[in-house]
Scaffold this active site. Sequence first.
Site, PDB file in Angstrom:
ATOM      1  N   ASP A  18       0.787  -1.135   0.012  1.00 29.74           N
ATOM      2  CA  ASP A  18      -0.137   0.083   0.139  1.00 29.74           C
ATOM      3  C   ASP A  18       0.814   1.233  -0.099  1.00 29.74           C
ATOM      4  O   ASP A  18       1.855   1.213   0.386  1.00 29.74           O
ATOM      5  CB  ASP A  18      -1.013   0.026   1.423  1.00 29.74           C
ATOM      6  N   GLY A  19       0.181   2.444  -0.492  1.00 32.92           N
ATOM      7  CA  GLY A  19       1.080   3.666  -0.432  1.00 32.92           C
ATOM      8  C   GLY A  19       1.679   4.161  -1.838  1.00 32.92           C
ATOM      9  O   GLY A  19       2.223   5.284  -1.823  1.00 32.92           O
ATOM     10  N   GLY A  21       0.315   5.306  -4.545  1.00 29.20           N
ATOM     11  CA  GLY A  21      -0.499   6.571  -4.883  1.00 29.20           C
ATOM     12  C   GLY A  21      -0.009   7.964  -4.100  1.00 29.20           C
ATOM     13  O   GLY A  21       0.579   8.772  -4.450  1.00 29.20           O
ATOM     14  N   HIS A  35       2.910   3.311  -8.641  1.00 30.78           N
ATOM     15  CA  HIS A  35       2.692   1.949  -9.055  1.00 30.78           C
ATOM     16  C   HIS A  35       4.009   1.383  -9.914  1.00 30.78           C
ATOM     17  O   HIS A  35       4.428   0.226  -9.568  1.00 30.78           O
ATOM     18  CB  HIS A  35       1.432   1.723  -9.892  1.00 30.78           C
ATOM     19  N   SER A  63      -7.280  -5.555  -5.922  1.00 29.54           N
ATOM     20  CA  SER A  63      -8.581  -5.946  -5.141  1.00 29.54           C
ATOM     21  C   SER A  63      -9.882  -5.869  -5.726  1.00 29.54           C
ATOM     22  O   SER A  63      -9.956  -5.121  -6.798  1.00 29.54           O
ATOM     23  CB  SER A  63      -8.597  -5.091  -3.699  1.00 29.54           C
ATOM     24  N   GLU A  65     -12.321  -4.321  -4.743  1.00 34.03           N
ATOM     25  CA  GLU A  65     -12.644  -2.920  -4.963  1.00 34.03           C
ATOM     26  C   GLU A  65     -11.894  -1.908  -5.534  1.00 34.03           C
ATOM     27  O   GLU A  65     -12.477  -0.978  -5.904  1.00 34.03           O
ATOM     28  CB  GLU A  65     -12.592  -2.414  -3.480  1.00 34.03           C
ATOM     29  N   ASN A  66     -10.566  -2.287  -5.930  1.00 34.23           N
ATOM     30  CA  ASN A  66      -9.955  -1.516  -6.941  1.00 34.23           C
ATOM     31  C   ASN A  66     -10.476  -1.228  -8.314  1.00 34.23           C
ATOM     32  O   ASN A  66     -10.270  -0.405  -9.007  1.00 34.23           O
ATOM     33  CB  ASN A  66      -8.614  -2.141  -7.171  1.00 34.23           C
ATOM     34  N   ARG A 186       1.727  -4.996   5.913  1.00 40.45           N
ATOM     35  CA  ARG A 186       1.326  -3.892   5.079  1.00 40.45           C
ATOM     36  C   ARG A 186       1.884  -2.712   5.440  1.00 40.45           C
ATOM     37  O   ARG A 186       2.306  -2.306   6.280  1.00 40.45           O
ATOM     38  CB  ARG A 186      -0.194  -3.909   5.789  1.00 40.45           C
ATOM     39  N   GLU A 205       0.541 -13.544  12.021  1.00 38.81           N
ATOM     40  CA  GLU A 205       1.034 -12.372  12.882  1.00 38.81           C
ATOM     41  C   GLU A 205       1.164 -11.247  11.780  1.00 38.81           C
ATOM     42  O   GLU A 205       1.675 -11.509  10.660  1.00 38.81           O
ATOM     43  CB  GLU A 205       2.637 -12.970  13.247  1.00 38.81           C
TER      44      GLU A 205
HETATM   45  C1  FPP Z   1      -1.917   0.232  -3.414  1.00 34.70           C
HETATM   46  O1  FPP Z   1      -1.347   1.642  -3.379  1.00 34.70           O
HETATM   47  C2  FPP Z   1      -1.320  -0.463  -4.298  1.00 34.70           C
HETATM   48  C3  FPP Z   1      -2.032  -0.814  -5.363  1.00 34.70           C
HETATM   49  C4  FPP Z   1      -3.747  -0.802  -5.523  1.00 34.70           C
HETATM   50  C5  FPP Z   1      -1.642  -1.796  -6.454  1.00 34.70           C
HETATM   51  C6  FPP Z   1      -0.266  -2.661  -6.081  1.00 34.70           C
HETATM   52  C7  FPP Z   1       0.365  -2.640  -7.317  1.00 34.70           C
HETATM   53  C8  FPP Z   1       1.533  -2.699  -7.408  1.00 34.70           C
HETATM   54  C9  FPP Z   1       2.580  -2.654  -6.177  1.00 34.70           C
HETATM   55  C10 FPP Z   1       2.503  -2.656  -8.683  1.00 34.70           C
HETATM   56  C11 FPP Z   1       2.401  -3.679  -9.781  1.00 34.70           C
HETATM   57  C12 FPP Z   1       2.055  -5.136  -9.212  1.00 34.70           C
HETATM   58  C13 FPP Z   1       3.011  -6.041  -9.393  1.00 34.70           C
HETATM   59  C14 FPP Z   1       2.565  -7.478  -8.675  1.00 34.70           C
HETATM   60  C15 FPP Z   1       3.904  -5.965 -10.478  1.00 34.70           C
HETATM   61  P1  FPP Z   1      -2.574   2.845  -3.691  1.00 34.70           P
HETATM   62  O2  FPP Z   1      -2.860   3.223  -4.893  1.00 34.70           O
HETATM   63  O3  FPP Z   1      -3.700   2.364  -2.853  1.00 34.70           O
HETATM   64  O4  FPP Z   1      -1.775   3.761  -2.857  1.00 34.70           O
HETATM   65  P2  FPP Z   1      -2.537   4.851  -1.862  1.00 34.70           P
HETATM   66  O5  FPP Z   1      -3.263   4.386  -0.664  1.00 34.70           O
HETATM   67  O6  FPP Z   1      -1.385   5.737  -1.330  1.00 34.70           O
HETATM   68  O7  FPP Z   1      -3.627   5.705  -2.803  1.00 34.70           O
END
Ligand code: FPP
Length: 251
Positions: A18-19, A21, A35, A63, A65-66, A186, A205
């Site tokens: 996460d994080g 964005g 990303h 997810s 939800e995404n 996380r 854990e």
């Molecule tokens: C959460 O960050 C991350 C995601 C929704 C996507 C995860 C994808 C990657 C790490 C890149 C590609 C993945 C692979 C397996 C190559 P967020 O966008 O929710 O961040 P925020 O909470 O700061 O907005």
Amino acid sequence: MAPLDPHKMPVHLAVIMDGNGRWAQQRMLKRIVGHQRGAETVKMVVEQASLLGIKYLTLFAFSTENWSRPALEVRALMTLLKKYISHETARMMRNNIRYNIIGNRSELPADVNETMDKAIHKTASNTGMVLTLALSYGGRQELCQAAVRLAEDVAAGKLSTAEITTELIDSYLDTSNLPDPDFLIRTSGEKRISNFLLWQLAYTELYFTETNWPDFTINELQKALADFQSRERRFGMTGDQITQRGGLSNA
Ligand code: FPP
């Protein structure tokens, strides 16, 4: 930091990445750049986890939800995933890593599914770490699907309700071929499970770090694993019981 004990590694490590964005927004960059940087962290964590002898690594990549994010971001994430999977397959072969996918694949674009199928097929006989990508995945949706299939099997007379045990439910989940995660990391300071592996995380854990995923480093990973190794896992028993049993290994 004390060196990591190779005998006390989590067998199954799960990660909520996460994080991305926020990392980008803090730098006045587009979210997709976050990303992209996050995908670089994925490469590092996959390589390190495999080197450290972790047998199963599960990453929450997209997810259920995404899907409600702006269409442009969803498209960019799908393209990034496709690129990652096709570019990284050679490295997966070199490192003996096997790809696995959980989630509702029918919702993914056909080209992403095609790329996944190729990568899964190519890496199918690798015997090292299993890298599971959770894509279009939601824990509640997975449990719902399992309930539907169980009910169908009972209605068809293949199964009686007396046979429904936790092990049987395990076998109806997307993760039927994976052990439950021992450790969940996380990033980004949020302290939630966010519909990830709801059933499977019962005794996992949990570890939360303030670091955004693109800034998560090898050192951070080692720090998290050292924290895991310092914990006593009791699985509902008392500390004395665990001592009498000679400890429940983290494995
Ligand atoms: C959460 O960050 C991350 C995601 C929704 C996507 C995860 C994808 C990657 C790490 C890149 C590609 C993945 C692979 C397996 C190559 P967020 O966008 O929710 O961040 P925020 O909470 O700061 O907005």
